[in-house]
Scaffold this active site. Sequence first.
Site, PDB file in Angstrom:
ATOM      1  N   PHE A   1     101.309 -22.830  31.948  1.00 37.97           N
ATOM      2  CA  PHE A   1     100.549 -21.959  32.375  1.00 37.97           C
ATOM      3  C   PHE A   1     100.561 -21.513  33.682  1.00 37.97           C
ATOM      4  CE2 PHE A   1      98.580 -24.046  28.694  1.00 37.97           C
ATOM      5  CZ  PHE A   1      98.461 -23.001  27.969  1.00 37.97           C
TER       6      PHE A   1
ATOM      7  N   ASP B   1     105.131 -19.770  31.461  1.00 42.15           N
ATOM      8  CA  ASP B   1     103.868 -18.596  31.454  1.00 42.15           C
ATOM      9  C   ASP B   1     104.318 -17.407  30.364  1.00 42.15           C
ATOM     10  OD1 ASP B   1     101.367 -18.290  33.539  1.00 42.15           O
ATOM     11  OD2 ASP B   1     101.897 -16.306  32.295  1.00 42.15           O
TER      12      ASP B   1
ATOM     13  N   ASN C   1     105.307 -18.769  25.067  1.00 45.56           N
ATOM     14  CA  ASN C   1     104.122 -18.940  24.797  1.00 45.56           C
ATOM     15  C   ASN C   1     103.858 -20.514  24.870  1.00 45.56           C
ATOM     16  OD1 ASN C   1     101.739 -19.666  23.186  1.00 45.56           O
ATOM     17  ND2 ASN C   1     101.582 -17.908  22.132  1.00 45.56           N
TER      18      ASN C   1
ATOM     19  N   ASP D   1      97.212 -25.940  32.788  1.00 41.57           N
ATOM     20  CA  ASP D   1      96.156 -25.289  33.293  1.00 41.57           C
ATOM     21  C   ASP D   1      96.048 -24.005  32.739  1.00 41.57           C
ATOM     22  OD1 ASP D   1      94.270 -24.185  35.338  1.00 41.57           O
ATOM     23  OD2 ASP D   1      95.909 -23.545  36.648  1.00 41.57           O
TER      24      ASP D   1
ATOM     25  N   CYS E   1      89.231 -24.378  32.873  1.00 42.83           N
ATOM     26  CA  CYS E   1      88.424 -23.531  33.945  1.00 42.83           C
ATOM     27  C   CYS E   1      87.213 -22.737  32.976  1.00 42.83           C
ATOM     28  CB  CYS E   1      89.196 -22.444  34.619  1.00 42.83           C
ATOM     29  SG  CYS E   1      90.222 -21.185  33.266  1.00 42.83           S
TER      30      CYS E   1
HETATM   31  C1  LIG Z   1      94.438 -20.252  34.737  1.00 46.29           C
HETATM   32  S1  LIG Z   1      95.865 -19.232  34.947  1.00 46.29           S
HETATM   33  C2  LIG Z   1      97.058 -20.626  35.491  1.00 46.29           C
HETATM   34  C3  LIG Z   1      96.988 -20.630  36.843  1.00 46.29           C
HETATM   35  C4  LIG Z   1      98.253 -21.293  37.412  1.00 46.29           C
HETATM   36  N1  LIG Z   1      98.371 -22.614  37.172  1.00 46.29           N
HETATM   37  C5  LIG Z   1      97.947 -21.628  39.191  1.00 46.29           C
HETATM   38  O1  LIG Z   1      97.793 -22.667  39.483  1.00 46.29           O
HETATM   39  O2  LIG Z   1      97.998 -20.563  39.949  1.00 46.29           O
HETATM   40  C6  LIG Z   1      96.429 -19.122  33.087  1.00 46.29           C
HETATM   41  C7  LIG Z   1      97.990 -18.614  33.046  1.00 46.29           C
HETATM   42  O3  LIG Z   1      98.187 -18.745  31.848  1.00 46.29           O
HETATM   43  C8  LIG Z   1      99.046 -17.638  31.286  1.00 46.29           C
HETATM   44  N2  LIG Z   1      98.813 -17.763  29.879  1.00 46.29           N
HETATM   45  C9  LIG Z   1      97.747 -17.291  29.009  1.00 46.29           C
HETATM   46  N3  LIG Z   1      98.126 -17.817  27.767  1.00 46.29           N
HETATM   47  C10 LIG Z   1      99.344 -18.387  27.807  1.00 46.29           C
HETATM   48  C11 LIG Z   1     100.108 -18.791  26.745  1.00 46.29           C
HETATM   49  N4  LIG Z   1      99.779 -18.854  25.271  1.00 46.29           N
HETATM   50  N5  LIG Z   1     101.087 -19.433  26.820  1.00 46.29           N
HETATM   51  C12 LIG Z   1     101.775 -19.552  28.287  1.00 46.29           C
HETATM   52  N6  LIG Z   1     101.009 -18.830  29.180  1.00 46.29           N
HETATM   53  C13 LIG Z   1      99.890 -18.305  28.938  1.00 46.29           C
HETATM   54  C14 LIG Z   1      98.427 -16.512  31.754  1.00 46.29           C
HETATM   55  O4  LIG Z   1      99.653 -15.463  32.185  1.00 46.29           O
HETATM   56  C15 LIG Z   1      98.045 -17.256  33.143  1.00 46.29           C
HETATM   57  O5  LIG Z   1      99.300 -17.099  34.314  1.00 46.29           O
END
Ligand SMILES: C[S@@+](CC[C@H](N)C(=O)[O-])C[C@H]1O[C@@H](n2cnc3c(N)ncnc32)[C@H](O)[C@@H]1O
Length: 415
Positions: free
Chosen positions: A249, A270, A297, A318, A358
Amino acid sequence: MKLGQVRRLPLVSVFAAVLLSCVVTSIAMAEVRITTRGAKRIRKGHLWVYRSDVRDAQGVGGGTIVSVVDEAKNLVGQAFYSDQSEIALRFLSTSREVIDRDWWRDRLRQCAERRSATAKETNAYRLVYSEGDLLPSLIIDVYDGHYVLQALSQGTDRLQNEILELIVEEFKPRSVSERDDARVRQFEGLELRKGVLYGDAPDDIEIHQNAVRFIVSPLSGQKTGAFLDQGENYLAAAKVAHGRALDCFTFNGGFALHLAKSCEGVVGIDISEEAVASAKRNAQLNDASNVEFKTANVFDALREMEAAGERFDTIVLDPPAFTKSRATIKSGARGYKEINLRALKLLHPGGVLITCTCSYHMSEELFLGIIADAAVDARRRLQIIEKRGQSSDHPVLLGVPETHYLKCVIARVVE
Ligand SMILES: C[S@@+](CC[C@H](N)C(=O)[O-])C[C@H]1O[C@@H](n2cnc3c(N)ncnc32)[C@H](O)[C@@H]1O
C-alpha cells in the site's frame, strides 16, 4: 490582501468582511439546550454532542455558532451547530469569550506557533488538525507554501471565506486550495468540491520529508496530496529496516523511499496505477535505483509471493481504513488479520514488520490482538519494538479519542 485575487470569494469589500465577522459574533447569541449527559461529555473534555442529546435547537440555522446551555440553563460553551449531522454540536469554547475574526486569527497563530519546529524540518505539514487543535472540523495542510483547506462541517464550510482571508493575511501563502471532496461532508449535507481559492496552485509541488523528496498533487492526489500523518513513522521504520523490503500500500512511495536508504532493495505495491506512477517518479527524483514499484492488489500479491517462496527482511503494511464504522469492525478485523498473517509468513527470522491501521474504530488494543492472532497462526513469535501513532503535527486531544486514529506497530520476528 487583495480580495479580487481570491477566486471563489465574491467581490466583497473589507467592509463586508468586517460585517461578516460581526454576523458571526452576533449569531453566537443563538442558544441550544442540551441534556445533562451531553453537558457531562463536554465537561469531561470531549468536543462533540450528538443529536440525541440536543433538547432544544428551535430556529437555529445549520452552520451557526451557538451558545450551549445545560438543562439548568448554565453555560456549557459555544459550538458550531449542524442541522444535518448526528454530531449536532462541535465545541469551539467552553467560556463566554467573543468568537470573532480576532479569535480565529489567534487560534491560527497558535497552531502555527505549535508547528514552528516541524516547519523548520519539512516544507510539508499539517498546520491545523481539526479537533486535535481545538478547531473542530477544520484541516489545513501546507505544501511548500501552498495551503490546502478542508471544511468538514457546516460550521467551517460557512466560514470558509473568512478563514481563507485570515490565511492570506497571516501566512502569505503562495496559493490556497480546497479539498472539500471528503465524503464525511455528506453527513453534513454539504456538496463535494475541490479547486483553487486563491493564487496560482501548480498541479505538482515538490516537498521534502526527512531529506526524501516527493512530488505531490494536492488537487488530484489522495487525501490533500500526501499522507503527512506517516512522516515520523517513515523515520522510525527506516531505523529498523534492513535487507530486502516490501512496502505494501505504498501510495507515492513514502515508506519505500525512506527504507531504500537502509535496505538492499525495496518493492512497493499499490493497486492504484496513478499512485504507482507517482511513486516511480519520486524514486527517480531521489536517484533511488534499488526500489521498484508494481501495480497490484496486495491481498493477491502476498498470496502469490508466499506461493513462489519469496522472503523479505522488512515488510510495511499501511492499508486504507478497513473499517470506517463500529458496524464493520469484524469484517475490518478479518482484513487486517489476513494481511498481517501473510506478511508474517513472508518474513525471515529477525525480520521486521511495520504494520498500521488508520481506522479510529480499530483501537490499539484490538489491533495488537489481531497481530497476536496472526502471529500464532503464522507460527511466529513477535517482539514489539515500538507502538506509534500519527505524526506530531496531527496531535491527539486527550478527551477526544476520535483524534487518535493512526496506529503503527513495529515488531520483530524473534522465532
Ligand atoms: C493509507 S494509503 C497508504 C499511504 C502510504 N503508505 C504513504 O505513506 O503515503 C493506502 C493505499 O492503499 C492503496 N490500496 C487500497 N487498496 C489496495 C489493495 N487492495 N491493494 C493494494 N493497494 C491498495 C491505495 O491506493 C492507497 O494508496
